[in-house]
Design a protein around this motif. Structure first.
Motif, PDB file in Angstrom:
ATOM      1  N   LEU A  43      -9.077 -10.509  43.421  1.00  0.00           N
ATOM      2  CA  LEU A  43     -10.032 -10.008  44.299  1.00  0.00           C
ATOM      3  C   LEU A  43     -11.178 -10.872  44.628  1.00  0.00           C
ATOM      4  CD1 LEU A  43      -7.613  -7.644  44.992  1.00  0.00           C
ATOM      5  CD2 LEU A  43      -9.788  -6.672  46.628  1.00  0.00           C
ATOM      6  N   CYS A  44     -11.988 -12.504  45.639  1.00  0.00           N
ATOM      7  CA  CYS A  44     -12.742 -12.309  44.686  1.00  0.00           C
ATOM      8  C   CYS A  44     -13.256 -13.074  46.137  1.00  0.00           C
ATOM      9  CB  CYS A  44     -12.944 -13.380  43.275  1.00  0.00           C
ATOM     10  SG  CYS A  44     -11.378 -14.882  44.517  1.00  0.00           S
ATOM     11  N   LEU A  45     -15.260 -13.225  46.221  1.00  0.00           N
ATOM     12  CA  LEU A  45     -15.813 -13.687  46.682  1.00  0.00           C
ATOM     13  C   LEU A  45     -16.116 -15.064  46.649  1.00  0.00           C
ATOM     14  CD1 LEU A  45     -16.733 -13.121  49.858  1.00  0.00           C
ATOM     15  CD2 LEU A  45     -18.910 -12.334  48.470  1.00  0.00           C
ATOM     16  N   TYR A  46     -15.964 -16.045  47.066  1.00  0.00           N
ATOM     17  CA  TYR A  46     -16.559 -17.137  46.935  1.00  0.00           C
ATOM     18  C   TYR A  46     -18.065 -17.259  48.087  1.00  0.00           C
ATOM     19  CZ  TYR A  46     -12.622 -18.783  44.211  1.00  0.00           C
ATOM     20  OH  TYR A  46     -11.403 -18.963  43.547  1.00  0.00           O
ATOM     21  N   TYR A  47     -18.771 -18.772  47.612  1.00  0.00           N
ATOM     22  CA  TYR A  47     -20.042 -18.329  48.444  1.00  0.00           C
ATOM     23  C   TYR A  47     -20.196 -19.682  47.896  1.00  0.00           C
ATOM     24  CZ  TYR A  47     -23.092 -17.034  44.455  1.00  0.00           C
ATOM     25  OH  TYR A  47     -23.546 -17.858  42.779  1.00  0.00           O
ATOM     26  N   THR A  48     -21.261 -20.752  49.166  1.00  0.00           N
ATOM     27  CA  THR A  48     -21.807 -21.875  49.285  1.00  0.00           C
ATOM     28  C   THR A  48     -22.755 -21.863  49.810  1.00  0.00           C
ATOM     29  OG1 THR A  48     -20.802 -22.963  51.150  1.00  0.00           O
ATOM     30  CG2 THR A  48     -19.621 -23.157  49.163  1.00  0.00           C
ATOM     31  N   THR A  49     -23.890 -22.757  49.343  1.00  0.00           N
ATOM     32  CA  THR A  49     -25.206 -22.620  49.627  1.00  0.00           C
ATOM     33  C   THR A  49     -25.680 -24.285  50.281  1.00  0.00           C
ATOM     34  OG1 THR A  49     -25.802 -23.568  47.373  1.00  0.00           O
ATOM     35  CG2 THR A  49     -25.438 -21.558  47.503  1.00  0.00           C
ATOM     36  N   LYS A  50     -24.870 -24.423  50.535  1.00  0.00           N
ATOM     37  CA  LYS A  50     -25.456 -25.635  50.965  1.00  0.00           C
ATOM     38  C   LYS A  50     -23.877 -25.600  52.151  1.00  0.00           C
ATOM     39  CE  LYS A  50     -27.823 -28.472  47.161  1.00  0.00           C
ATOM     40  NZ  LYS A  50     -27.893 -29.184  47.107  1.00  0.00           N
ATOM     41  N   VAL A  51     -24.360 -26.478  52.953  1.00  0.00           N
ATOM     42  CA  VAL A  51     -23.484 -26.650  54.324  1.00  0.00           C
ATOM     43  C   VAL A  51     -22.455 -28.096  53.919  1.00  0.00           C
ATOM     44  CG1 VAL A  51     -23.152 -27.738  56.550  1.00  0.00           C
ATOM     45  CG2 VAL A  51     -25.101 -26.012  56.016  1.00  0.00           C
ATOM     46  N   GLY A  52     -21.320 -27.449  53.951  1.00  0.00           N
ATOM     47  CA  GLY A  52     -19.890 -28.947  53.511  1.00  0.00           C
ATOM     48  C   GLY A  52     -19.878 -29.055  51.772  1.00  0.00           C
ATOM     49  N   GLU A  53     -20.423 -27.755  50.910  1.00  0.00           N
ATOM     50  CA  GLU A  53     -20.838 -27.428  49.338  1.00  0.00           C
ATOM     51  C   GLU A  53     -18.983 -27.330  49.642  1.00  0.00           C
ATOM     52  OE1 GLU A  53     -22.950 -26.767  46.378  1.00  0.00           O
ATOM     53  OE2 GLU A  53     -22.737 -24.901  47.634  1.00  0.00           O
TER      54      GLU A  53
END
Length: 213
Positions: free
Chosen positions: A104-114
């Protein structure tokens, strides 16, 4: 200058100074994080928000009439785009699986479209009774991707998931917890000041030797 020379002339003054400096930096950092969260709460950006699983974009998951979700491939995903001005510190939910959930994991992005990357993911802490809590790093967020399970090849998993809560009150730090390091942070606070003091001591021993040559 004489006062400094007198201070550093004492035995153990260098490592003590390094530890005091590290402690001061840690306290300032904790105060900054406390102030940042307090401001976000006052602005209404750091609030508790409850969302249904179906409020997220489901990929590789099929919702069932009884409210459960069934995987249709080996990489099920739940995506929340346009996180926008929200300040998200934690994500929590309760889930039960009829098969082996595996990772189980959670990904995140810091920029739109990344693109999502293994460099930007967090793993949950199990709070017991099927409750999982993810703590996100202190950075701007553009989108989130929750991978609720990782089925084995050619196998399906059905999961019963509660509502997903952003910034649940019992998952956020209390006042004093901003100043209490985790075990890893405590290890760093012990290790790095000692290394810094040793490096300065070695440099001080080498430089005068060069002058004499």
């Amino acid at each position: 200058m004489k006062a400094l020379q007198k201070w550093f002339g004492r035995r153990g003054a260098l490592p003590l100074t390094a530890y005091l400096a590290a402690l001061a930096v840690w306290v300032v950092l904790g105060a900054f994080h406390l102030g940042s969260d307090s401001l976000a709460r006052a602005q209404g950006r750091l609030t508790e928000e409850t969302m249904a699983a179906t409020d997220w974009q489901l990929v590789g998951l099929t919702p069932n009439e009884d409210g459960t979700l069934t995987t249709v491939d080996g990489d099920p995903q739940m995506i929340l785009e346009n996180v926008g001005d929200r300040v998200v510190r934690t994500i929590s939910y309760t889930a039960q699986f009829d098969g082996e959930a595996r990772e189980l994991c959670l990904y995140y992005t810091t920029k739109v479209g990344e693109d999502y990357s293994a460099d930007r993911r967090v793993f949950p802490r199990s709070a017991g009774e099927g409750r999982y809590i993810y703590t996100l790093p202190r950075t701007s967020l553009a989108a989130l991707r929750l991978d609720p399970c990782s089925p084995e090849e050619n196998k399906t998993v059905t999961l019963a998931m509660s509502s997903i809560t952003l910034n649940a009150a019992d998952t956020l730090p209390h006042f004093w917890q901003y100043f209490v390091p985790s075990w890893y942070q405590a290890f760093c606070l012990v290790l790095y000041p000692a290394l810094a003091a040793a490096a300065v001591s070695m440099a001080a021993a080498i430089v005068p030797g060069r002058k004499r040559n």
